[in-house]
Design a protein around this motif. Structure first.
Motif, PDB file in Angstrom:
ATOM      1  N   LEU A 170      19.302  57.608   3.538  1.00  0.00           N
ATOM      2  CA  LEU A 170      17.908  57.932   3.261  1.00  0.00           C
ATOM      3  C   LEU A 170      17.569  59.343   3.748  1.00  0.00           C
ATOM      4  CD1 LEU A 170      15.113  56.984   2.257  1.00  0.00           C
ATOM      5  CD2 LEU A 170      14.701  56.170   4.589  1.00  0.00           C
ATOM      6  N   GLY A 171      18.052  59.696   4.931  1.00  0.00           N
ATOM      7  CA  GLY A 171      17.813  61.039   5.454  1.00  0.00           C
ATOM      8  C   GLY A 171      18.440  62.123   4.586  1.00  0.00           C
ATOM      9  N   GLY A 172      19.641  61.873   4.105  1.00  0.00           N
ATOM     10  CA  GLY A 172      20.289  62.826   3.193  1.00  0.00           C
ATOM     11  C   GLY A 172      19.524  62.982   1.895  1.00  0.00           C
ATOM     12  N   TRP A 173      19.039  61.857   1.376  1.00  0.00           N
ATOM     13  CA  TRP A 173      18.261  61.922   0.137  1.00  0.00           C
ATOM     14  C   TRP A 173      16.961  62.691   0.358  1.00  0.00           C
ATOM     15  CZ3 TRP A 173      13.441  60.026  -1.242  1.00  0.00           C
ATOM     16  CH2 TRP A 173      13.134  60.134  -2.590  1.00  0.00           C
ATOM     17  N   LEU A 174      16.307  62.445   1.488  1.00  0.00           N
ATOM     18  CA  LEU A 174      15.062  63.152   1.776  1.00  0.00           C
ATOM     19  C   LEU A 174      15.291  64.650   1.967  1.00  0.00           C
ATOM     20  CD1 LEU A 174      13.234  60.656   4.151  1.00  0.00           C
ATOM     21  CD2 LEU A 174      12.599  61.275   1.812  1.00  0.00           C
ATOM     22  N   ALA A 175      16.413  65.022   2.572  1.00  0.00           N
ATOM     23  CA  ALA A 175      16.738  66.440   2.727  1.00  0.00           C
ATOM     24  C   ALA A 175      16.947  67.088   1.361  1.00  0.00           C
ATOM     25  CB  ALA A 175      17.980  66.606   3.594  1.00  0.00           C
ATOM     26  N   GLU A 176      17.674  66.418   0.487  1.00  0.00           N
ATOM     27  CA  GLU A 176      17.884  66.950  -0.866  1.00  0.00           C
ATOM     28  C   GLU A 176      16.568  67.032  -1.635  1.00  0.00           C
ATOM     29  OE1 GLU A 176      20.744  68.040  -2.164  1.00  0.00           O
ATOM     30  OE2 GLU A 176      22.004  67.457  -0.467  1.00  0.00           O
ATOM     31  N   PHE A 177      15.722  66.041  -1.444  1.00  0.00           N
ATOM     32  CA  PHE A 177      14.419  66.032  -2.112  1.00  0.00           C
ATOM     33  C   PHE A 177      13.552  67.193  -1.633  1.00  0.00           C
ATOM     34  CE2 PHE A 177       9.983  64.562  -2.397  1.00  0.00           C
ATOM     35  CZ  PHE A 177       9.899  64.331  -3.759  1.00  0.00           C
ATOM     36  N   ALA A 178      13.583  67.481  -0.331  1.00  0.00           N
ATOM     37  CA  ALA A 178      12.785  68.575   0.222  1.00  0.00           C
ATOM     38  C   ALA A 178      13.218  69.911  -0.362  1.00  0.00           C
ATOM     39  CB  ALA A 178      12.894  68.606   1.744  1.00  0.00           C
ATOM     40  N   VAL A 179      14.505  70.093  -0.564  1.00  0.00           N
ATOM     41  CA  VAL A 179      14.983  71.343  -1.148  1.00  0.00           C
ATOM     42  C   VAL A 179      14.602  71.423  -2.620  1.00  0.00           C
ATOM     43  CG1 VAL A 179      17.058  72.607  -1.817  1.00  0.00           C
ATOM     44  CG2 VAL A 179      16.851  71.724   0.483  1.00  0.00           C
TER      45      VAL A 179
ATOM     46  N   TRP B   2      10.246  71.398  -2.682  1.00  0.00           N
ATOM     47  CA  TRP B   2       9.470  72.432  -2.011  1.00  0.00           C
ATOM     48  C   TRP B   2      10.296  73.653  -1.621  1.00  0.00           C
ATOM     49  CZ3 TRP B   2       8.832  67.341   0.277  1.00  0.00           C
ATOM     50  CH2 TRP B   2       7.718  66.675  -0.220  1.00  0.00           C
ATOM     51  N   GLN B   3      11.578  73.678  -1.962  1.00  0.00           N
ATOM     52  CA  GLN B   3      12.476  74.773  -1.571  1.00  0.00           C
ATOM     53  C   GLN B   3      12.468  74.987  -0.057  1.00  0.00           C
ATOM     54  OE1 GLN B   3      14.436  76.359  -3.945  1.00  0.00           O
ATOM     55  NE2 GLN B   3      13.601  74.762  -5.262  1.00  0.00           N
ATOM     56  N   ASP B   4      12.458  73.895   0.681  1.00  0.00           N
ATOM     57  CA  ASP B   4      12.378  73.943   2.142  1.00  0.00           C
ATOM     58  C   ASP B   4      13.794  73.873   2.725  1.00  0.00           C
ATOM     59  OD1 ASP B   4      11.608  73.892   4.741  1.00  0.00           O
ATOM     60  OD2 ASP B   4      10.339  72.119   4.588  1.00  0.00           O
ATOM     61  N   TYR B   5      14.423  75.040   2.834  1.00  0.00           N
ATOM     62  CA  TYR B   5      15.798  75.091   3.303  1.00  0.00           C
ATOM     63  C   TYR B   5      15.906  74.907   4.812  1.00  0.00           C
ATOM     64  CZ  TYR B   5      16.999  76.559  -1.366  1.00  0.00           C
ATOM     65  OH  TYR B   5      17.169  76.590  -2.717  1.00  0.00           O
ATOM     66  N   GLN B   6      14.849  75.214   5.549  1.00  0.00           N
ATOM     67  CA  GLN B   6      14.874  75.007   6.995  1.00  0.00           C
ATOM     68  C   GLN B   6      14.903  73.517   7.321  1.00  0.00           C
ATOM     69  OE1 GLN B   6      11.472  77.170   8.309  1.00  0.00           O
ATOM     70  NE2 GLN B   6      12.598  79.097   8.481  1.00  0.00           N
ATOM     71  N   LEU B   7      14.102  72.735   6.615  1.00  0.00           N
ATOM     72  CA  LEU B   7      14.122  71.283   6.808  1.00  0.00           C
ATOM     73  C   LEU B   7      15.475  70.711   6.408  1.00  0.00           C
ATOM     74  CD1 LEU B   7      12.639  68.692   7.556  1.00  0.00           C
ATOM     75  CD2 LEU B   7      11.826  68.574   5.204  1.00  0.00           C
ATOM     76  N   TYR B   8      16.036  71.231   5.328  1.00  0.00           N
ATOM     77  CA  TYR B   8      17.354  70.782   4.891  1.00  0.00           C
ATOM     78  C   TYR B   8      18.401  71.079   5.956  1.00  0.00           C
ATOM     79  CZ  TYR B   8      21.588  70.291   2.129  1.00  0.00           C
ATOM     80  OH  TYR B   8      22.816  69.905   1.675  1.00  0.00           O
ATOM     81  N   GLY B   9      18.331  72.280   6.537  1.00  0.00           N
ATOM     82  CA  GLY B   9      19.291  72.669   7.563  1.00  0.00           C
ATOM     83  C   GLY B   9      19.219  71.804   8.804  1.00  0.00           C
TER      84      GLY B   9
END
Length: 70
Positions: free
Chosen positions: A21-30, A33-40
């Motif tokens: 779920l966390g991996g999916w949410l990280a991919e969704f954020a990128v 919203w193009q949120d690469y800091q959250l992805y990182g």
């Protein structure tokens, strides 16, 4: 016939689910919203949860199989 205990498998499967779920949410954020800091931040934590869950699940499955035979 012995009754199979599946209780030791609950927490490892939960960790695997949280990691996925966390991996999916990280991919969704990128993607959204193009949120690469959250992805990182989120992606390594999700991967770590999945690794810990997989190792723990393997140990739990071996333990349940050993208890079933013994």
């Amino acid at each position: 016939m012995k009754r199979v205990r599946i209780q030791p498998l609950v927490w490892p499967v939960s960790l695997l689910g949280l990691g996925a779920l966390g991996g999916w949410l990280a991919e969704f954020a990128v993607g959204r919203w193009q949120d690469y800091q959250l992805y990182g931040l989120a992606r390594p934590v999700a991967d770590l949860l999945m690794i810990i869950g997989a190792v723990w699940l393997a140990a739990a499955v071996i333990g349940v199989a050993r208890d079933r035979r013994g």
